[in-house]
Write an enzyme that holds these catalytic residues in place. Structure first.
Site, PDB file in Angstrom:
ATOM      1  N   ASN A  11       1.053  -1.828  -4.428  1.00  8.51           N
ATOM      2  CA  ASN A  11       2.584  -1.847  -4.793  1.00  8.51           C
ATOM      3  C   ASN A  11       3.103  -3.038  -3.741  1.00  8.51           C
ATOM      4  O   ASN A  11       4.343  -3.356  -3.592  1.00  8.51           O
ATOM      5  CB  ASN A  11       3.438  -0.661  -4.458  1.00  8.51           C
ATOM      6  CG  ASN A  11       3.271   0.362  -5.888  1.00  8.51           C
ATOM      7  OD1 ASN A  11       3.130  -0.405  -6.879  1.00  8.51           O
ATOM      8  ND2 ASN A  11       2.909   1.474  -5.399  1.00  8.51           N
ATOM      9  N   HIS A  14       4.197  -8.930  -1.876  1.00  7.68           N
ATOM     10  CA  HIS A  14       3.812 -10.132  -1.378  1.00  7.68           C
ATOM     11  C   HIS A  14       2.589 -10.328  -2.206  1.00  7.68           C
ATOM     12  O   HIS A  14       2.088 -11.304  -2.412  1.00  7.68           O
ATOM     13  CB  HIS A  14       3.826 -10.197   0.088  1.00  7.68           C
ATOM     14  CG  HIS A  14       4.893  -9.994   0.823  1.00  7.68           C
ATOM     15  ND1 HIS A  14       5.729 -11.107   1.100  1.00  7.68           N
ATOM     16  CD2 HIS A  14       5.725  -8.898   1.663  1.00  7.68           C
ATOM     17  CE1 HIS A  14       6.752 -10.732   1.466  1.00  7.68           C
ATOM     18  NE2 HIS A  14       6.870  -9.527   2.071  1.00  7.68           N
ATOM     19  N   LYS A  15       1.789  -9.385  -2.091  1.00  9.89           N
ATOM     20  CA  LYS A  15       0.012  -9.500  -2.628  1.00  9.89           C
ATOM     21  C   LYS A  15       0.565  -9.671  -4.375  1.00  9.89           C
ATOM     22  O   LYS A  15      -0.502 -10.587  -4.885  1.00  9.89           O
ATOM     23  CB  LYS A  15      -0.541  -8.277  -2.395  1.00  9.89           C
ATOM     24  CG  LYS A  15      -1.174  -8.081  -1.241  1.00  9.89           C
ATOM     25  CD  LYS A  15      -1.904  -6.860  -0.975  1.00  9.89           C
ATOM     26  CE  LYS A  15      -2.869  -6.575   0.369  1.00  9.89           C
ATOM     27  NZ  LYS A  15      -3.616  -5.498   0.031  1.00  9.89           N
ATOM     28  N   ASP A  71      -9.368  -5.098  -0.465  1.00 10.41           N
ATOM     29  CA  ASP A  71      -9.298  -4.639   0.879  1.00 10.41           C
ATOM     30  C   ASP A  71      -9.575  -5.776   1.819  1.00 10.41           C
ATOM     31  O   ASP A  71     -10.340  -7.003   1.572  1.00 10.41           O
ATOM     32  CB  ASP A  71     -10.236  -3.593   1.243  1.00 10.41           C
ATOM     33  CG  ASP A  71      -9.889  -2.731   2.183  1.00 10.41           C
ATOM     34  OD1 ASP A  71      -8.554  -2.712   2.729  1.00 10.41           O
ATOM     35  OD2 ASP A  71     -10.551  -2.031   2.994  1.00 10.41           O
ATOM     36  N   HIS A 188      -7.902 -16.236   2.008  1.00  9.09           N
ATOM     37  CA  HIS A 188      -9.340 -15.640   1.745  1.00  9.09           C
ATOM     38  C   HIS A 188      -8.902 -14.737   0.368  1.00  9.09           C
ATOM     39  O   HIS A 188      -9.939 -14.888  -0.394  1.00  9.09           O
ATOM     40  CB  HIS A 188      -9.183 -14.319   2.913  1.00  9.09           C
ATOM     41  CG  HIS A 188      -7.854 -13.793   3.244  1.00  9.09           C
ATOM     42  ND1 HIS A 188      -6.880 -14.720   4.162  1.00  9.09           N
ATOM     43  CD2 HIS A 188      -7.295 -12.599   3.093  1.00  9.09           C
ATOM     44  CE1 HIS A 188      -5.945 -13.716   4.221  1.00  9.09           C
ATOM     45  NE2 HIS A 188      -6.103 -12.706   3.736  1.00  9.09           N
ATOM     46  N   ARG A 189      -7.665 -14.232   0.421  1.00 12.54           N
ATOM     47  CA  ARG A 189      -7.526 -13.604  -1.011  1.00 12.54           C
ATOM     48  C   ARG A 189      -7.454 -14.729  -2.136  1.00 12.54           C
ATOM     49  O   ARG A 189      -7.789 -14.283  -3.183  1.00 12.54           O
ATOM     50  CB  ARG A 189      -6.159 -12.863  -1.090  1.00 12.54           C
ATOM     51  CG  ARG A 189      -5.632 -12.322  -2.198  1.00 12.54           C
ATOM     52  CD  ARG A 189      -4.447 -11.305  -2.115  1.00 12.54           C
ATOM     53  NE  ARG A 189      -4.729 -10.361  -0.985  1.00 12.54           N
ATOM     54  CZ  ARG A 189      -4.091 -10.247   0.263  1.00 12.54           C
ATOM     55  NH1 ARG A 189      -3.296 -11.406   0.436  1.00 12.54           N
ATOM     56  NH2 ARG A 189      -4.422  -9.439   1.052  1.00 12.54           N
TER      57      ARG A 189
END
Length: 210
Positions: A11, A14-15, A71, A188-189
């Protein structure tokens, strides 16, 4: 024609924004809240791989959607890889980014005081994305190397972004000083998600041959 739905097990606004930019036009990416999931997802392991897969399995088993979970850990050389898997709750269970950064910077200052020299500030961000798609499990890793700044710079981003300088920018900018597009290109993401996108592209090729 409606886009296929896939759930990102978070939730975090930002992600979600980052991932929707990366997967835009291919999927309708829904958050946990948007599928009616208000549970605290389990994170009972000590590796990024196990935690991300545990979260994805929980969503898939309880809600039935194709889904993925991530993660992420910040690993600092001088601190023997801390905070690592505990990055989000480094300063406590409150997931307080400001407190996490203060603790990290303080620990590096303590290292310098003990040694009497500048601390090794090399670090890396590592993300593991676990995907459950058509009943099969897949994992994708993204890594970006860099250094920890001595103080916060920039106002964008989230988490440790104001103190992490990726080496791709020659250590002059933190993630929080970069545009979303520039950050996604080297983060990284972003790198883990690009592997996810490549996976879906390969799936399309396989379907076209079948």
């Amino acid at each position: 024609m409606a886009l296929p739905v896939i759930v990102f097990a978070t939730n975090n606004a930002h992600k979600l924004q980052e991932v929707r930019q990366i997967l835009g036009g291919r999927f309708e990416v829904r958050s946990l809240k948007e599928i009616g999931c208000f549970d605290e997802l389990p994170e009972t392991h000590f590796t990024l791989e196990e935690n991300s897969l545990e979260k994805a399995r929980y969503v898939h088993e309880h809600y039935g959607f194709d889904c993925f979970a991530d993660d992420t850990g910040l690993e600092v050389e001088a601190l023997n890889g801390e905070p690592g898997v505990f990055s989000a709750r480094y300063a406590g269970e409150g997931h307080d980014s400001e407190a996490n950064m203060r603790k990290l910077l303080s620990k590096l200052e303590e290292c310098e005081a003990e040694k009497g020299t500048a601390a090794n500030r090399k670090a890396r961000f590592r993300t593991v994305v676990s995907l459950i798609y058509h009943g099969e499990e897949h994992q994708f890793e993204g890594i970006v190397n860099g250094e920890i700044a001595r103080e916060k710079h920039g106002t964008d981003g989230f988490g440790y972004d104001p103190i992490f300088m990726p080496e791709e920018k020659h250590g002059t900018l933190t993630f929080a000083e970069m545009s979303a597009e520039d950050k996604n290109a080297v983060s990284h993401r972003g790198r883990a998600m690009q592997k996810l996108v490549q996976f879906f592209g390969n799936e399309d090729i396989k379907k076209s041959r079948d």
